[in-house]
Design a protein around this motif. Sequence first.
Motif, PDB file in Angstrom:
ATOM      1  N   LEU A 131       0.754  -1.426   0.187  1.00  0.00           N
ATOM      2  CA  LEU A 131      -0.334   0.060  -0.580  1.00  0.00           C
ATOM      3  C   LEU A 131       0.762   1.151   0.204  1.00  0.00           C
ATOM      4  O   LEU A 131       2.283   0.970   0.437  1.00  0.00           O
ATOM      5  N   PRO A 132       0.350   2.064  -0.164  1.00  0.00           N
ATOM      6  CA  PRO A 132       1.053   3.367  -0.267  1.00  0.00           C
ATOM      7  C   PRO A 132       0.590   4.165   1.240  1.00  0.00           C
ATOM      8  O   PRO A 132       0.171   3.180   1.827  1.00  0.00           O
ATOM      9  N   GLY A 184      -1.958   7.961   4.781  1.00  0.00           N
ATOM     10  CA  GLY A 184      -2.076   9.069   4.937  1.00  0.00           C
ATOM     11  C   GLY A 184      -2.441   9.788   3.128  1.00  0.00           C
ATOM     12  O   GLY A 184      -3.407  10.503   2.752  1.00  0.00           O
ATOM     13  N   ASN A 185      -2.139   8.106   2.438  1.00  0.00           N
ATOM     14  CA  ASN A 185      -2.450   8.760   1.262  1.00  0.00           C
ATOM     15  C   ASN A 185      -3.657   7.918   0.477  1.00  0.00           C
ATOM     16  O   ASN A 185      -4.082   8.087   1.267  1.00  0.00           O
ATOM     17  N   LEU A 186      -4.595   8.650  -0.418  1.00  0.00           N
ATOM     18  CA  LEU A 186      -5.974   9.392  -0.875  1.00  0.00           C
ATOM     19  C   LEU A 186      -6.099   7.620  -0.802  1.00  0.00           C
ATOM     20  O   LEU A 186      -7.439   7.495  -0.938  1.00  0.00           O
ATOM     21  N   SER A 236       3.051  -5.329   4.314  1.00  0.00           N
ATOM     22  CA  SER A 236       3.963  -5.662   5.108  1.00  0.00           C
ATOM     23  C   SER A 236       5.150  -4.597   4.213  1.00  0.00           C
ATOM     24  O   SER A 236       5.949  -4.367   4.368  1.00  0.00           O
ATOM     25  N   LEU A 237       4.264  -4.011   3.251  1.00  0.00           N
ATOM     26  CA  LEU A 237       5.793  -2.607   2.024  1.00  0.00           C
ATOM     27  C   LEU A 237       4.572  -1.384   2.195  1.00  0.00           C
ATOM     28  O   LEU A 237       3.694  -1.652   1.693  1.00  0.00           O
ATOM     29  N   ASN A 238       5.475  -0.412   3.000  1.00  0.00           N
ATOM     30  CA  ASN A 238       4.277   0.762   2.544  1.00  0.00           C
ATOM     31  C   ASN A 238       5.474   1.627   1.805  1.00  0.00           C
ATOM     32  O   ASN A 238       6.265   2.037   1.775  1.00  0.00           O
ATOM     33  N   SER A 239       4.747   1.727  -0.007  1.00  0.00           N
ATOM     34  CA  SER A 239       5.267   2.489  -0.755  1.00  0.00           C
ATOM     35  C   SER A 239       5.014   3.018  -1.384  1.00  0.00           C
ATOM     36  O   SER A 239       3.982   2.509  -2.224  1.00  0.00           O
TER      37      SER A 239
END
Length: 337
Positions: free
Chosen positions: A222-223, A226-228, A248-251
């Motif tokens: 996921l982004p 706070g990302n829309l 598991s990964l935020n990018s």
Amino acid sequence: MTEPTKTLPLSSAKSLLFRSGNLFQRGLKLSHLRMIVAMEETGQISQAASMLQTSQPAASRLLSEMETILEARLCVRGSRGIEMTNAGRALARRARSMLIEIREAEREIEDIKHGGGTVFVGAVTAAAVDLVVPAIRTVQSINALLEAHVSIGPSHSLIKDLLAGDHDFVIGRIPEDMDPRQFNIRQIRSEKIRLMVRAGHPLLSETKPVSLNRLSQFEWILPPPGNLMRRTIEDVFISRHLSLPHSSLNSASLLVTLSTLSGTDAIAPMAEEVTSLLSIGGMIAELPFDDTIEIKPYSLITARGHRLSPSAQLVSDHILARIEKPKAETPATTLPA
């Protein structure tokens, strides 16, 4: 009896020449305008001086000169920096507009001298793929010398850069903490989200569209918080009384997402316009699921009071033409106002 002398209204040019020069006659200079903008941007006189590559005493002197010319206090000093007064904020807002217009005048003259022109566009990913790139290609087929600069990013960063004069226009969304009256806004359309997985993902073998409950059992990419897009997806899970998907990964990086997808069973949300391109290679595939996810509409946004250069206006016109084209071909379809 002598008739009273009639005062004729000044033309717009004469009005500008004779009624708007008082501050400059009293000593206001471009260096003052740059300083007030830097002060508002940094909230520190020392940092404003550093931004303008001058000394702090020189910056303080410019501030003192401005306050003398305007006969008004522009900021209040505190332990953490400066707080702009209403007069200071008003001057900074006008100064920013004047500096942008001076820079745009130089740019437009250079375009006239050398031909071609330049355009600076900021856009969210889906709009860049679906609208900006095709419009630029169309314009460049007519004018091969057009130089286009396209920046991709989240709306809050794009809008901040728009106000700083770094973009001619933006295709994105107005952040909730900003006054929309600062902008001209032409709403375009909502952004449909598709879920992407690697080729051979175990969920692709299921005969029916996958439920959100089943999807929540897998890792997600996921982004950042706070990302829309992330907030929209989480709201869908919350509305269905489901556990939020574990990321598991935020990018927000497309390359990082694709690299991770290719070697894991993670699920990644992407804009429909992007997935149509990425699916061509066969490395990733769209995962059918039994729900729909849409992000609120993005818009074509310009700073109010700012006039686009001829090149930027041409690209903007072609983008709007692409928006209107489906409407012309399918009269029953209506676009949001």
